[in-house]
Design an enzyme around this catalytic site. Structure first.
Site, PDB file in Angstrom:
ATOM      1  N   CYS A  90       0.853  -1.186   0.000  1.00 46.31           N
ATOM      2  CA  CYS A  90       0.000   0.000   0.000  1.00 46.31           C
ATOM      3  C   CYS A  90       0.890   1.237   0.000  1.00 46.31           C
ATOM      4  CB  CYS A  90      -0.882  -0.010   1.240  1.00 46.31           C
ATOM      5  SG  CYS A  90      -1.803   1.517   1.519  1.00 46.31           S
ATOM      6  N   CYS A 180      -7.391  -0.454   8.444  1.00 46.00           N
ATOM      7  CA  CYS A 180      -6.260   0.466   8.308  1.00 46.00           C
ATOM      8  C   CYS A 180      -5.922   1.015   9.685  1.00 46.00           C
ATOM      9  CB  CYS A 180      -6.576   1.606   7.347  1.00 46.00           C
ATOM     10  SG  CYS A 180      -5.235   2.831   7.241  1.00 46.00           S
ATOM     11  N   GLN A 298      -7.716  19.962   8.040  1.00 45.52           N
ATOM     12  CA  GLN A 298      -6.565  19.116   8.349  1.00 45.52           C
ATOM     13  C   GLN A 298      -7.010  17.717   8.779  1.00 45.52           C
ATOM     14  OE1 GLN A 298      -6.725  22.290   8.959  1.00 45.52           O
ATOM     15  NE2 GLN A 298      -4.840  23.137   8.130  1.00 45.52           N
ATOM     16  N   TYR A 325      -4.841  31.277   2.152  1.00 49.75           N
ATOM     17  CA  TYR A 325      -5.157  29.870   1.873  1.00 49.75           C
ATOM     18  C   TYR A 325      -5.916  29.305   3.079  1.00 49.75           C
ATOM     19  CZ  TYR A 325      -1.053  30.986  -1.011  1.00 49.75           C
ATOM     20  OH  TYR A 325      -0.147  31.606  -1.843  1.00 49.75           O
ATOM     21  N   CYS A 424       3.438  22.038   4.553  1.00 49.32           N
ATOM     22  CA  CYS A 424       3.472  20.571   4.548  1.00 49.32           C
ATOM     23  C   CYS A 424       4.535  20.056   3.586  1.00 49.32           C
ATOM     24  CB  CYS A 424       2.101  19.997   4.189  1.00 49.32           C
ATOM     25  SG  CYS A 424       1.495  20.507   2.554  1.00 49.32           S
TER      26      CYS A 424
END
Length: 479
Positions: A90, A180, A298, A325, A424
């Site tokens: 994955c 997951c 987020q 932003y 990020c």
């Protein structure tokens, strides 16, 4: 291939060669280890820095080779056993095999190296990253790919054989996912419910023509919302949406997302609510949000709370803030709740509508103004120029591509006293910080936050200030 005396020289390595390499680093995007053989860089998935490995060369490019791991010849003290059975297949995680304290140390290096090599700032004050106490089960959003057996009719009324998964690393192959450990526990239970729904004739037609299922969970509220993405408006989902919601823990609303803007888009341009409420509630450090699967919000609510804690002490001195932003207003609302007057600028009109609703939810609509438009164009307008001239602080949280020259130049020309840049992507952070420093700003502390444990991604908050302004200090608020 180089030429010598008119003859082409063969590359030092060829596919099929078996060599030993000493690994020195990791590639953030892929998790591949970096080593050398015969003077050529070799990338291989599996080893860690400080380990030696025997590898088989898979492919050779002009400047590097890619290899498959045969065996580890020694084991780093930082190696741990991955906790997910599909790690390495994955594409969601890159460094589960690296102990968490070592992940934080490595990520600090990613930020330092980017600022030094790309930003030309060799002595940046990069603090140790703020990590998570339990670096699993943190994602409040997931986007599952919907697949079917080869030859199946994707538009069939029942869609027998539907599978859910994530993309494999560096491909569009889909890895089936039944659990997951990175998503929030509620979302993990949602995955189980989706498989059960696909196997139940009463709800299987919910996935007729489905391309993706996007789910979001509020960690504070326990509420969840789900969107099923299709090419065109689904004719079968509305009739079974209530039965589908009953199989998905905490789900308060289901929507149909359709008319995707591109072949690879996850969300469509249009949304239709087919059951309940399309938005769920989340609360972080006293700031309340209503969030949909499509929201610009987020993915790690716990880490957002930690960022709030570090921002809170210096934010008390900022009376007028511009949030560039701004998305659905995550940080604009934080500043407004702290007492500031805030202007938020965001290109996506849907996010701006959500930001305005969230401002009303928090009772700060009198102190906030949200504007829909491109950031660079808005700052060039009279409204933007006046807002910059009056601001004490500009906060930026751009996408991975970073900001742009026009926006940063506007900040420099307006001589904004303080700029806090949350990024990020260390590479674009370094590029943009270099432009601001060249424009006369000084770089203060850089505080990384591990928003994405087990991956190669790191969030970093950089404080910049004019030479005649005291620098901000990021420290967690007491208590």
């Amino acid at each position: 291939m180089k030429l010598q005396g008119g003859a082409a020289l063969a590359p030092p390595l060829a596919p099929g060669d078996v060599v030993e390499i000493a690994c020195t680093d990791l590639i953030a995007k892929t998790g591949q280890a970096v080593g050398r053989s015969e003077g050529m860089v070799v990338y291989v998935l599996g080893p860690l820095p400080g380990e030696r490995a025997r590898v088989r060369i898979e492919s050779v490019k002009a400047k590097y080779a890619v290899a498959d791991l045969i065996e580890l010849l020694d084991r780093s003290a930082d190696r741990v056993d991955p906790f997910c059975p599909v790690f390495g297949v994955c594409g969601g995680c890159q460094v589960q095999h690296l102990a968490y304290p070592a992940q934080l140390q490595w990520k600090r290096g990613l930020v330092e190296n980017a600022l030094r090599r790309l930003g030309g700032i060799p002595d940046a004050d990069v603090r140790p990253p703020v990590g998570m106490t339990h670096p699993r089960a943190y994602r409040n959003k997931m986007a599952l790919v919907v697949t079917r057996p080869e030859g199946a009719n994707s538009g069939a009324p029942t869609d027998d054989g539907v599978r859910f998964g994530f993309y494999a690393a560096r491909t569009h192959d889909v890895v089936p996912i039944e659990h997951c450990p990175i998503v929030a526990e509620q979302l993990d239970r949602t995955i189980v419910g989706l498989w059960e729904a696909a196997a139940d004739p009463a709800t299987a037609r919910a996935f007729a023509g489905a391309r993706h299922v996007i789910a979001r969970a509020g960690l504070s509220s326990g509420e969840g919302v789900v969107s099923v993405s299709t090419l065109r408006a689904s004719g079968s989902l509305p009739g079974v949406a209530a039965a589908l919601a009953a199989k998905l823990p905490g789900t308060v609303g289901i929507s149909n997302s359709f008319e995707p803007p591109s072949e690879n888009a996850v969300m469509g341009r249009r949304q239709a609510t087919v059951y309940g409420d399309p938005e769920m509630h989340e609360e972080i450090d006293g700031v309340r949000f209503r969030v949909s699967p499509a929201s610009f919000f987020q993915v790690n609510s716990e880490m957002v709370g930690k960022i709030f804690a570090y921002l809170k002490p210096p934010a008390a001195a900022a009376a007028r803030v511009i949030d560039l932003y701004c998305g659905a207003g995550t940080f604009a609302l934080f500043f407004a709740k702290a007492g500031a007057r805030v202007v938020g600028i965001e290109e996506n009109p849907h996010a701006v509508r959500e930001a305005k609703h969230n401002a009303a939810l928090n009772g700060v609509e009198e102190r906030t103004a949200f504007v829909s438009g491109r950031v660079d164009a808005t700052l060039r307008s009279k409204f933007g120029a006046d807002a910059l001239a009056a601001s004490d602080l500009v906060f930026l949280d751009p996408p991975r591509k970073g900001s742009d020259e026009a926006t940063l130049d506007a900040l420099v020309r307006a001589r904004v006293p303080q700029i806090w840049y949350l990024s990020c992507n260390p590479a674009t952070l370094a590029r943009d910080v270099a432009q601001l420093v060249a424009g006369g700003y000084r770089l203060g502390t850089v505080q990384p936050f591990d928003m994405f444990p087990q991956t190669g991604h790191i969030e970093a908050l950089a404080a910049l200030h004019r030479a005649d302004v005291a620098p901000s200090k990021f420290e967690p608020a007491a208590g």
